[in-house]
Design a protein around this motif. Structure first.
Motif, PDB file in Angstrom:
ATOM      1  N   THR A  16     -32.839  11.918  -4.367  1.00 63.34           N
ATOM      2  CA  THR A  16     -33.997  12.803  -4.317  1.00 63.34           C
ATOM      3  C   THR A  16     -34.247  13.443  -5.669  1.00 63.34           C
ATOM      4  OG1 THR A  16     -33.525  13.274  -2.008  1.00 63.34           O
ATOM      5  CG2 THR A  16     -34.990  14.798  -3.142  1.00 63.34           C
ATOM      6  N   ALA A  17     -33.193  13.889  -6.349  1.00 65.56           N
ATOM      7  CA  ALA A  17     -33.359  14.506  -7.664  1.00 65.56           C
ATOM      8  C   ALA A  17     -33.860  13.486  -8.671  1.00 65.56           C
ATOM      9  CB  ALA A  17     -32.036  15.117  -8.132  1.00 65.56           C
ATOM     10  N   VAL A  18     -33.312  12.294  -8.634  1.00 64.47           N
ATOM     11  CA  VAL A  18     -33.753  11.246  -9.557  1.00 64.47           C
ATOM     12  C   VAL A  18     -35.214  10.916  -9.298  1.00 64.47           C
ATOM     13  CG1 VAL A  18     -33.466   8.816 -10.193  1.00 64.47           C
ATOM     14  CG2 VAL A  18     -31.465  10.263  -9.883  1.00 64.47           C
ATOM     15  N   THR A  19     -35.603  10.806  -8.027  1.00 65.65           N
ATOM     16  CA  THR A  19     -36.983  10.504  -7.679  1.00 65.65           C
ATOM     17  C   THR A  19     -37.921  11.598  -8.161  1.00 65.65           C
ATOM     18  OG1 THR A  19     -36.262   9.247  -5.754  1.00 65.65           O
ATOM     19  CG2 THR A  19     -38.556   9.972  -5.776  1.00 65.65           C
ATOM     20  N   GLY A  57     -42.424   4.621  -5.229  1.00 69.33           N
ATOM     21  CA  GLY A  57     -42.007   4.015  -3.968  1.00 69.33           C
ATOM     22  C   GLY A  57     -41.752   2.520  -4.085  1.00 69.33           C
ATOM     23  N   ALA A  58     -42.385   1.875  -5.051  1.00 68.67           N
ATOM     24  CA  ALA A  58     -42.223   0.435  -5.228  1.00 68.67           C
ATOM     25  C   ALA A  58     -41.007   0.074  -6.074  1.00 68.67           C
ATOM     26  CB  ALA A  58     -43.483  -0.150  -5.873  1.00 68.67           C
ATOM     27  N   LEU A  59     -40.396   1.052  -6.716  1.00 68.33           N
ATOM     28  CA  LEU A  59     -39.252   0.772  -7.580  1.00 68.33           C
ATOM     29  C   LEU A  59     -38.030   0.352  -6.774  1.00 68.33           C
ATOM     30  CD1 LEU A  59     -39.460   3.732 -10.120  1.00 68.33           C
ATOM     31  CD2 LEU A  59     -40.156   1.361 -10.473  1.00 68.33           C
ATOM     32  N   LYS A  60     -37.303  -0.588  -7.303  1.00 70.08           N
ATOM     33  CA  LYS A  60     -36.038  -1.033  -6.705  1.00 70.08           C
ATOM     34  C   LYS A  60     -34.847  -0.436  -7.439  1.00 70.08           C
ATOM     35  CE  LYS A  60     -38.183  -3.731  -3.883  1.00 70.08           C
ATOM     36  NZ  LYS A  60     -38.800  -3.033  -2.816  1.00 70.08           N
ATOM     37  N   SER A  61     -35.019  -0.122  -8.728  1.00 74.25           N
ATOM     38  CA  SER A  61     -33.973   0.508  -9.520  1.00 74.25           C
ATOM     39  C   SER A  61     -34.626   1.204 -10.707  1.00 74.25           C
ATOM     40  CB  SER A  61     -32.950  -0.518 -10.017  1.00 74.25           C
ATOM     41  OG  SER A  61     -33.556  -1.401 -10.928  1.00 74.25           O
ATOM     42  N   VAL A  62     -33.865   2.094 -11.330  1.00 72.10           N
ATOM     43  CA  VAL A  62     -34.352   2.853 -12.475  1.00 72.10           C
ATOM     44  C   VAL A  62     -33.236   2.941 -13.508  1.00 72.10           C
ATOM     45  CG1 VAL A  62     -35.171   5.108 -13.276  1.00 72.10           C
ATOM     46  CG2 VAL A  62     -35.916   4.232 -11.067  1.00 72.10           C
ATOM     47  N   THR A  63     -33.587   2.771 -14.788  1.00 80.52           N
ATOM     48  CA  THR A  63     -32.650   2.969 -15.882  1.00 80.52           C
ATOM     49  C   THR A  63     -33.275   3.936 -16.879  1.00 80.52           C
ATOM     50  OG1 THR A  63     -31.694   0.770 -15.641  1.00 80.52           O
ATOM     51  CG2 THR A  63     -31.383   1.863 -17.769  1.00 80.52           C
ATOM     52  N   THR A  81     -28.299   4.400 -14.660  1.00 84.45           N
ATOM     53  CA  THR A  81     -28.913   3.334 -13.882  1.00 84.45           C
ATOM     54  C   THR A  81     -28.640   3.610 -12.411  1.00 84.45           C
ATOM     55  OG1 THR A  81     -28.556   1.754 -15.653  1.00 84.45           O
ATOM     56  CG2 THR A  81     -29.005   0.845 -13.491  1.00 84.45           C
ATOM     57  N   THR A  82     -29.671   3.511 -11.584  1.00 85.22           N
ATOM     58  CA  THR A  82     -29.502   3.745 -10.156  1.00 85.22           C
ATOM     59  C   THR A  82     -30.332   2.749  -9.355  1.00 85.22           C
ATOM     60  OG1 THR A  82     -29.757   5.329  -8.340  1.00 85.22           O
ATOM     61  CG2 THR A  82     -31.315   5.523 -10.153  1.00 85.22           C
ATOM     62  N   ASP A  83     -29.844   2.426  -8.160  1.00 89.12           N
ATOM     63  CA  ASP A  83     -30.605   1.571  -7.256  1.00 89.12           C
ATOM     64  C   ASP A  83     -31.442   2.421  -6.305  1.00 89.12           C
ATOM     65  OD1 ASP A  83     -28.797   2.587  -5.411  1.00 89.12           O
ATOM     66  OD2 ASP A  83     -27.948   0.647  -4.866  1.00 89.12           O
ATOM     67  N   LEU A  84     -31.457   3.742  -6.509  1.00 84.52           N
ATOM     68  CA  LEU A  84     -32.218   4.707  -5.718  1.00 84.52           C
ATOM     69  C   LEU A  84     -31.763   4.771  -4.265  1.00 84.52           C
ATOM     70  CD1 LEU A  84     -35.763   3.970  -7.166  1.00 84.52           C
ATOM     71  CD2 LEU A  84     -34.226   5.839  -7.783  1.00 84.52           C
TER      72      LEU A  84
END
Length: 117
Positions: A16-19, A57-63, A81-84
């Motif tokens: 949630t914080a990353v989002t 919402g469409a993201l699968k991961s974030v770096t 790096t996270t897979d959310l």
């Protein structure tokens, strides 16, 4: 590698914080990138937020990669790096060669410092 339970971890990153942080970044980028110089009316704040939420919402991961320049100190870089969902990895490295890695898998954190620098 040292294993820590979530209650023993000082730094926690929740999906949630990353989002929330990434949504703010996307909105900021959208605001600065919307000026096309044309006669088209700029999108409303609600539309930009809706667009940002749809993109997030469409993201699968974030770096996220950062480089920090410290005045009178040691510069360092970090990479998150996270897979959310339930897995993320964070590494920070100093110009002295000191580094630490943290990996979270399903609520359990694994931390590995290199004790250098």
């Amino acid at each position: 590698m040292i294993r820590f339970r979530p209650e023993g971890v000082l730094v926690r990153t929740t999906p949630t914080a990353v989002t929330a942080v990434l949504a703010c970044l996307v909105v900021g980028i959208a605001v600065t990138g919307c000026a096309d110089g044309g006669a088209a009316e700029p999108p409303s704040a609600d539309q930009m937020l809706d667009d940002a939420n749809a993109t997030m919402g469409a993201l699968k991961s974030v770096t996220i990669h950062t480089v920090t320049k410290v005045t009178g100190g040691d510069d360092f870089s970090s990479r998150l790096t996270t897979d959310l969902k339930g897995t993320c990895a964070f590494k920070t490295t100093s110009v002295t060669g000191a580094s630490s890695e943290q990996i979270r898998i399903d609520g359990t954190d694994y931390i590995r410092p290199n004790r250098r620098g």
